[in-house]
Design a protein around this motif. Sequence first.
Motif, PDB file in Angstrom:
ATOM      1  N   VAL A 192      27.799  -6.748 -10.678  1.00 23.20           N
ATOM      2  CA  VAL A 192      27.708  -8.163 -11.054  1.00 23.20           C
ATOM      3  C   VAL A 192      28.233  -8.330 -12.464  1.00 23.20           C
ATOM      4  N   GLU A 193      29.157  -9.271 -12.648  1.00 27.81           N
ATOM      5  CA  GLU A 193      29.674  -9.615 -13.968  1.00 27.81           C
ATOM      6  C   GLU A 193      28.994 -10.890 -14.449  1.00 27.81           C
ATOM      7  N   VAL A 194      28.570 -10.905 -15.700  1.00 26.10           N
ATOM      8  CA  VAL A 194      27.964 -12.090 -16.302  1.00 26.10           C
ATOM      9  C   VAL A 194      28.696 -12.403 -17.593  1.00 26.10           C
ATOM     10  N   ASN A 195      29.169 -13.622 -17.714  1.00 25.93           N
ATOM     11  CA  ASN A 195      29.897 -14.051 -18.907  1.00 25.93           C
ATOM     12  C   ASN A 195      29.115 -15.171 -19.586  1.00 25.93           C
ATOM     13  N   GLY A 196      28.300 -14.811 -20.576  1.00 25.42           N
ATOM     14  CA  GLY A 196      27.519 -15.811 -21.293  1.00 25.42           C
ATOM     15  C   GLY A 196      26.074 -15.382 -21.450  1.00 25.42           C
ATOM     16  N   THR A 197      25.375 -16.030 -22.360  1.00 22.84           N
ATOM     17  CA  THR A 197      23.950 -15.756 -22.550  1.00 22.84           C
ATOM     18  C   THR A 197      23.163 -16.329 -21.378  1.00 22.84           C
ATOM     19  N   MET A 198      22.100 -15.655 -20.998  1.00 27.86           N
ATOM     20  CA  MET A 198      21.366 -16.009 -19.783  1.00 27.86           C
ATOM     21  C   MET A 198      19.868 -16.078 -20.044  1.00 27.86           C
ATOM     22  N   ALA A 199      19.232 -17.056 -19.409  1.00 30.25           N
ATOM     23  CA  ALA A 199      17.772 -17.128 -19.360  1.00 30.25           C
ATOM     24  C   ALA A 199      17.382 -17.313 -17.908  1.00 30.25           C
ATOM     25  N   SER A 200      16.249 -16.734 -17.517  1.00 28.50           N
ATOM     26  CA  SER A 200      15.846 -16.818 -16.117  1.00 28.50           C
ATOM     27  C   SER A 200      14.386 -17.208 -16.006  1.00 28.50           C
ATOM     28  N   LEU A 201      14.098 -17.993 -15.001  1.00 33.12           N
ATOM     29  CA  LEU A 201      12.721 -18.365 -14.670  1.00 33.12           C
ATOM     30  C   LEU A 201      12.521 -17.991 -13.205  1.00 33.12           C
ATOM     31  N   LEU A 202      12.133 -16.731 -12.993  1.00 30.49           N
ATOM     32  CA  LEU A 202      12.081 -16.191 -11.640  1.00 30.49           C
ATOM     33  C   LEU A 202      10.664 -16.099 -11.100  1.00 30.49           C
ATOM     34  N   GLU A 203       9.703 -15.900 -11.954  1.00 30.72           N
ATOM     35  CA  GLU A 203       8.307 -15.847 -11.538  1.00 30.72           C
ATOM     36  C   GLU A 203       7.461 -16.484 -12.615  1.00 30.72           C
ATOM     37  N   LEU A 204       6.358 -17.079 -12.217  1.00 35.91           N
ATOM     38  CA  LEU A 204       5.503 -17.777 -13.168  1.00 35.91           C
ATOM     39  C   LEU A 204       4.945 -16.831 -14.225  1.00 35.91           C
ATOM     40  N   GLY A 205       5.103 -17.233 -15.481  1.00 41.04           N
ATOM     41  CA  GLY A 205       4.427 -16.529 -16.561  1.00 41.04           C
ATOM     42  C   GLY A 205       4.954 -15.153 -16.867  1.00 41.04           C
ATOM     43  N   ILE A 206       6.213 -14.838 -16.485  1.00 41.33           N
ATOM     44  CA  ILE A 206       6.773 -13.553 -16.891  1.00 41.33           C
ATOM     45  C   ILE A 206       6.810 -13.510 -18.420  1.00 41.33           C
ATOM     46  N   GLY A 207       6.283 -12.455 -18.993  1.00 38.61           N
ATOM     47  CA  GLY A 207       6.241 -12.340 -20.446  1.00 38.61           C
ATOM     48  C   GLY A 207       4.988 -12.941 -21.058  1.00 38.61           C
ATOM     49  N   PHE A 208       4.145 -13.571 -20.256  1.00 36.85           N
ATOM     50  CA  PHE A 208       2.890 -14.124 -20.763  1.00 36.85           C
ATOM     51  C   PHE A 208       1.797 -13.060 -20.709  1.00 36.85           C
ATOM     52  N   HIS A 209       0.948 -13.048 -21.738  1.00 39.47           N
ATOM     53  CA  HIS A 209      -0.223 -12.168 -21.729  1.00 39.47           C
ATOM     54  C   HIS A 209      -1.431 -13.039 -21.413  1.00 39.47           C
ATOM     55  N   PRO A 210      -2.199 -12.707 -20.386  1.00 42.32           N
ATOM     56  CA  PRO A 210      -3.275 -13.607 -19.938  1.00 42.32           C
ATOM     57  C   PRO A 210      -4.356 -13.854 -20.983  1.00 42.32           C
ATOM     58  N   ASP A 211      -4.567 -12.902 -21.909  1.00 41.03           N
ATOM     59  CA  ASP A 211      -5.628 -13.069 -22.892  1.00 41.03           C
ATOM     60  C   ASP A 211      -5.181 -13.818 -24.142  1.00 41.03           C
ATOM     61  N   LEU A 212      -3.874 -14.080 -24.250  1.00 38.62           N
ATOM     62  CA  LEU A 212      -3.371 -14.829 -25.395  1.00 38.62           C
ATOM     63  C   LEU A 212      -3.351 -16.316 -25.063  1.00 38.62           C
ATOM     64  N   THR A 213      -3.390 -17.126 -26.103  1.00 37.61           N
ATOM     65  CA  THR A 213      -3.361 -18.573 -25.899  1.00 37.61           C
ATOM     66  C   THR A 213      -1.953 -19.035 -25.545  1.00 37.61           C
ATOM     67  N   GLY A 214      -1.851 -20.284 -25.128  1.00 35.00           N
ATOM     68  CA  GLY A 214      -0.537 -20.852 -24.844  1.00 35.00           C
ATOM     69  C   GLY A 214       0.362 -20.796 -26.061  1.00 35.00           C
ATOM     70  N   ARG A 215      -0.196 -21.123 -27.243  1.00 30.63           N
ATOM     71  CA  ARG A 215       0.584 -21.087 -28.485  1.00 30.63           C
ATOM     72  C   ARG A 215       1.122 -19.685 -28.756  1.00 30.63           C
ATOM     73  N   GLU A 216       0.251 -18.683 -28.628  1.00 27.42           N
ATOM     74  CA  GLU A 216       0.669 -17.301 -28.893  1.00 27.42           C
ATOM     75  C   GLU A 216       1.700 -16.829 -27.879  1.00 27.42           C
ATOM     76  N   ASN A 217       1.537 -17.255 -26.638  1.00 29.61           N
ATOM     77  CA  ASN A 217       2.477 -16.839 -25.607  1.00 29.61           C
ATOM     78  C   ASN A 217       3.845 -17.493 -25.772  1.00 29.61           C
ATOM     79  N   VAL A 218       3.895 -18.665 -26.376  1.00 29.00           N
ATOM     80  CA  VAL A 218       5.191 -19.278 -26.660  1.00 29.00           C
ATOM     81  C   VAL A 218       6.003 -18.370 -27.576  1.00 29.00           C
ATOM     82  N   PHE A 219       5.363 -17.850 -28.624  1.00 27.76           N
ATOM     83  CA  PHE A 219       6.065 -16.968 -29.561  1.00 27.76           C
ATOM     84  C   PHE A 219       6.369 -15.616 -28.923  1.00 27.76           C
ATOM     85  N   LEU A 220       5.425 -15.094 -28.119  1.00 25.70           N
ATOM     86  CA  LEU A 220       5.662 -13.814 -27.446  1.00 25.70           C
ATOM     87  C   LEU A 220       6.825 -13.924 -26.473  1.00 25.70           C
TER      88      LEU A 220
END
Length: 418
Positions: free
Chosen positions: A83-111
């Motif tokens: 697969v070739e990709v030309n450009g910066t990419m962001a993906s939303l494939l599953e809910l809350g990927i990269g979120f830590h359940p014990d952190l607040t919404g504010r903290e998870n935004v930065f994480l």
Amino acid sequence: MALSAIACHDVWKSYRVYHEPSHTLKEKVLFRRNRYEEFWALKGIDLEVPVGSTTGIIGANGSGKSTMLKTMARILTPNAGYVEVNGTMASLLELGIGFHPDLTGRENVFLSGSLLGRTRRDVAARYDEIVDLAGIEPFMDVAVKNYSTGMYARLAFAVAVSVEPEILLVDEVLSVGDEDFQMRCYDRISEFKAEGRTIVLVSHAMDSIRSLCDRAVWLEEGALREAGEAHDVVASYLGEVHGGPSGPSEGPSEERRFGSGEALLTDVVLLDGTGRSTSTFRTGEPLVVRMTYAAKEPLPNVLCSASVYRADGLAHLLGQNSRSRGLVLELSGRGVIEFTVPELPLLKGAYVLSVALHDDPVTKIYDWHDRAYSFFVVDNPRLPPEAGMVHVESRWRTWTGDPRAAAAPPAPEVRSAS
């Protein structure tokens, strides 16, 4: 030739499906050979996503849509092909990927922002915009493990689009939100389209694919079944799913056709308001039935009739002939008859159409196609939600005072909505 944002070259991807999976280390040591089958989720996919396009991926559950998106996102590595990709990419494939359940919404935004490659300063500069898009400001200092599914979706989407990628990949996660959240998502996606960004969207909502996407890709059992304009691909897909025609008719079966044969309807095609052959329509938009006829000899005083039934045949929703609209036909040789409904009143559902040629007193049937043509109606986002089978224009009003004032209520006291 336009540059491709994403290009898939003969991509194959498989998973191992074990018949007797090992659950413990002892089982792995004692029974080293676990029987498994190779399941091919993607089979030789060749696909190009043009820069600036919005492409929808459709298909039945298990057809490989999410695997295709994860392969594009480089979360999964193909067994073969690349697969070739030309450009910066962001993906939303599953809910809350990269979120830590014990952190607040504010903290998870930065994480989550850091995982997407943004600096803390960048995220801080966009924090208010992210919260405003998510629409959950009162809960930003609450641990996300206490969030509802919809709140997760709101925040995850807001963070993903905040990085303003050149390419955005979105899975079915948008369907979990409420109406307000979905409209926010669609507005943001429309902004991305206007800015010339590339979007790849997986969805089972065919109306969203038709309204948001320029192109569509239909996957079937891991293989590329069809690719092209979104409207045409969705029509083909729905036509097969519901067993209806998606293009020009080959004519009804013998058990659904009868008549003397002096005049025949040789072809029946359903068209939308742009003149494209389709089996999928929207409430409130045009439906055109174009019928080609052939008469063996001149026939005066001929009527053409059309009737629409619910797909199960239990409800007769529309019945009309050409004479009721001032047209009595004189048939000779070959010609075309069109029946047009400028604003289709039917609500979301599956329907069947009958068409016929007969004499004026309806004592002689020349050619009758009984419930021979299937079509489907999907929601129109421009119309308010309704229940039932038909859309009816209506008006509501209210005023205070004497009920007998209904005929002409004082203008300042009237509040109405169409």
